[in-house]
Design an enzyme around this catalytic site. Sequence first.
Site, PDB file in Angstrom:
ATOM      1  CG  ASP A 100       4.874 -19.118  74.413  1.00  0.00           C
ATOM      2  OD1 ASP A 100       5.577 -19.718  73.580  1.00  0.00           O
ATOM      3  OD2 ASP A 100       3.943 -19.663  75.028  1.00  0.00           O
ATOM      4  CE1 TYR A 157      -1.370 -21.865  75.377  1.00  0.00           C
ATOM      5  CE2 TYR A 157       0.076 -20.006  74.984  1.00  0.00           C
ATOM      6  CZ  TYR A 157      -0.101 -21.318  75.335  1.00  0.00           C
ATOM      7  OH  TYR A 157       0.986 -22.081  75.652  1.00  0.00           O
ATOM      8  CE  LYS A 176       3.617 -22.583  72.793  1.00  0.00           C
ATOM      9  NZ  LYS A 176       2.827 -21.517  73.410  1.00  0.00           N
TER      10      LYS A 176
HETATM   11  N1  LIG Z   1       3.793 -25.224  75.466  1.00  0.00           N
HETATM   12  C1  LIG Z   1       2.899 -25.548  76.378  1.00  0.00           C
HETATM   13  O1  LIG Z   1       2.269 -26.615  76.319  1.00  0.00           O
HETATM   14  C2  LIG Z   1       2.637 -24.593  77.501  1.00  0.00           C
HETATM   15  C3  LIG Z   1       1.864 -25.019  78.593  1.00  0.00           C
HETATM   16  C4  LIG Z   1       1.648 -24.115  79.639  1.00  0.00           C
HETATM   17  C5  LIG Z   1       2.186 -22.828  79.577  1.00  0.00           C
HETATM   18  N2  LIG Z   1       2.909 -22.459  78.477  1.00  0.00           N
HETATM   19  C6  LIG Z   1       3.459 -21.082  78.355  1.00  0.00           C
HETATM   20  O2  LIG Z   1       4.123 -20.752  79.540  1.00  0.00           O
HETATM   21  C7  LIG Z   1       3.561 -19.536  80.063  1.00  0.00           C
HETATM   22  C8  LIG Z   1       3.750 -19.505  81.542  1.00  0.00           C
HETATM   23  O3  LIG Z   1       3.006 -20.483  82.179  1.00  0.00           O
HETATM   24  P1  LIG Z   1       2.564 -20.304  83.691  1.00  0.00           P
HETATM   25  O4  LIG Z   1       1.729 -19.095  83.809  1.00  0.00           O
HETATM   26  O5  LIG Z   1       1.972 -21.583  84.157  1.00  0.00           O
HETATM   27  O6  LIG Z   1       3.997 -20.028  84.406  1.00  0.00           O
HETATM   28  P2  LIG Z   1       4.582 -20.090  85.861  1.00  0.00           P
HETATM   29  O7  LIG Z   1       6.013 -19.787  85.693  1.00  0.00           O
HETATM   30  O8  LIG Z   1       4.316 -21.343  86.589  1.00  0.00           O
HETATM   31  O9  LIG Z   1       3.919 -18.863  86.606  1.00  0.00           O
HETATM   32  C9  LIG Z   1       2.562 -18.812  86.885  1.00  0.00           C
HETATM   33  C10 LIG Z   1       2.250 -18.640  88.325  1.00  0.00           C
HETATM   34  O10 LIG Z   1       3.285 -17.987  89.024  1.00  0.00           O
HETATM   35  C11 LIG Z   1       2.803 -16.807  89.678  1.00  0.00           C
HETATM   36  N3  LIG Z   1       3.797 -15.742  89.537  1.00  0.00           N
HETATM   37  C12 LIG Z   1       4.385 -15.313  88.401  1.00  0.00           C
HETATM   38  N4  LIG Z   1       5.285 -14.337  88.659  1.00  0.00           N
HETATM   39  C13 LIG Z   1       5.245 -14.146  89.990  1.00  0.00           C
HETATM   40  C14 LIG Z   1       5.931 -13.272  90.865  1.00  0.00           C
HETATM   41  N5  LIG Z   1       6.853 -12.401  90.416  1.00  0.00           N
HETATM   42  N6  LIG Z   1       5.627 -13.334  92.187  1.00  0.00           N
HETATM   43  C15 LIG Z   1       4.720 -14.221  92.649  1.00  0.00           C
HETATM   44  N7  LIG Z   1       4.029 -15.083  91.851  1.00  0.00           N
HETATM   45  C16 LIG Z   1       4.290 -15.045  90.556  1.00  0.00           C
HETATM   46  C17 LIG Z   1       1.526 -16.454  88.987  1.00  0.00           C
HETATM   47  O11 LIG Z   1       0.635 -15.913  89.943  1.00  0.00           O
HETATM   48  P3  LIG Z   1      -0.492 -14.809  89.530  1.00  0.00           P
HETATM   49  O12 LIG Z   1      -1.297 -15.404  88.415  1.00  0.00           O
HETATM   50  O13 LIG Z   1      -1.221 -14.630  90.783  1.00  0.00           O
HETATM   51  O14 LIG Z   1       0.272 -13.596  89.074  1.00  0.00           O
HETATM   52  C18 LIG Z   1       1.008 -17.794  88.481  1.00  0.00           C
HETATM   53  O15 LIG Z   1       0.196 -18.398  89.450  1.00  0.00           O
HETATM   54  C19 LIG Z   1       2.132 -19.532  79.550  1.00  0.00           C
HETATM   55  O16 LIG Z   1       1.556 -18.252  79.545  1.00  0.00           O
HETATM   56  C20 LIG Z   1       2.350 -20.076  78.145  1.00  0.00           C
HETATM   57  O17 LIG Z   1       2.807 -19.031  77.285  1.00  0.00           O
HETATM   58  C21 LIG Z   1       3.165 -23.317  77.459  1.00  0.00           C
END
Ligand SMILES: NC(=O)c1ccc[n+]([C@@H]2O[C@H](COP(=O)([O-])OP(=O)(O)OC[C@H]3O[C@@H](n4cnc5c(N)ncnc54)[C@H](OP(=O)(O)O)[C@@H]3O)[C@@H](O)[C@H]2O)c1
Length: 284
Positions: free
Chosen positions: A48, A53, A83
């Site tokens: 994604d 980004y 996107k």
């Molecule tokens: N369409 C939209 O408007 C939109 C908006 C936001 C995001 N997105 C998409 O969604 C994706 C994910 O977003 P997100 O990064 O905010 O997702 P998230 O599911 O909230 O995960 C991110 C957080 O969870 C932690 N994490 C992930 N896996 C873990 C694990 N196995 N154990 C412990 N901690 C864990 C990460 O920590 P660490 O960083 O320390 O690993 C990070 O702080 C983005 O990359 C993007 O592609 C889309």
Amino acid sequence: MGIPEVVLNSGQKMPFIGYGTAALPMPPPQTLVSVFFDAIEVGYRHFDTASMYGTEESLGQAVAQALQRGLIKSRDQLFITSKLWCTDAHHDLVLPALSRTLKKLGLEYVDLYLIHFPVRLKQGIVGEHSNEDVIPFDIKGTWEAMEECYRLGLAKSVGVSNFGCKKLSQLLHHATIPPAVNQVEMNVSWQQEKLRHFCREKGIQVSAWSPLGANGASWGTLDVMESPVLKDIAITKEKSVPQVLYNTTYSIFYIGGGGGGVSVVYWWWVWTAWLGFDFGDGGC
Ligand SMILES: NC(=O)c1ccc[n+]([C@@H]2O[C@H](COP(=O)([O-])OP(=O)(O)OC[C@H]3O[C@@H](n4cnc5c(N)ncnc54)[C@H](OP(=O)(O)O)[C@@H]3O)[C@@H](O)[C@H]2O)c1
């Protein structure tokens, strides 16, 4: 073990689990290339990205390397989402924006192209924007241009992101091709029940971004990862909280096929979590 797929209303198959490519702060491009390459190597097939980004080029390079080194046999083994950013949500700017995206990715098509937000900014705004830069969103014109991207074969499916029921209804009123996906923020503490019900009725696949609650991000919350209930479940099941969360997001939001399920997009998810992720079980 293969990643389960959902058949979108376009007929395309989308892997349920996606690898998010947004990151703040942004690692250097070479680090990103190697991270995305490793992700392909361990088995991710759905990525994604978004023009916003700044990761399209790195992802494209990782895909090229994966093809070159035989990790995947052909491009069609991957499902790539990108996107349209708000400054390009103008009828005549959509196709050029997708062309730029494809050039950065080094691909002939994306599998899914989403309108990033139901928001339009004046053309050419970069970085911070003020209220005067926001202009009325042209649902009809923008979606018409998205449909054109689909008809030209540059996007195998088209969809939206961060749309509520009202905006989706307005879009459906004009659409000749319904959106295949609506990617929205969703997690166990924000379950988007009304929207999921609406999308299920309309055959639109809901995709969850930040299923762990975006902890660490300025807009994120620790309520999900620090939830005592989830911690208890994790201890009982001898899993980590993220493993419980991914299983829960998939299981409790999955109601039948078609637009009933929810796919998940996340960042930095370890493969070992995938191995412990039981798709066959309705509970945690
Ligand atoms: N369409 C939209 O408007 C939109 C908006 C936001 C995001 N997105 C998409 O969604 C994706 C994910 O977003 P997100 O990064 O905010 O997702 P998230 O599911 O909230 O995960 C991110 C957080 O969870 C932690 N994490 C992930 N896996 C873990 C694990 N196995 N154990 C412990 N901690 C864990 C990460 O920590 P660490 O960083 O320390 O690993 C990070 O702080 C983005 O990359 C993007 O592609 C889309």
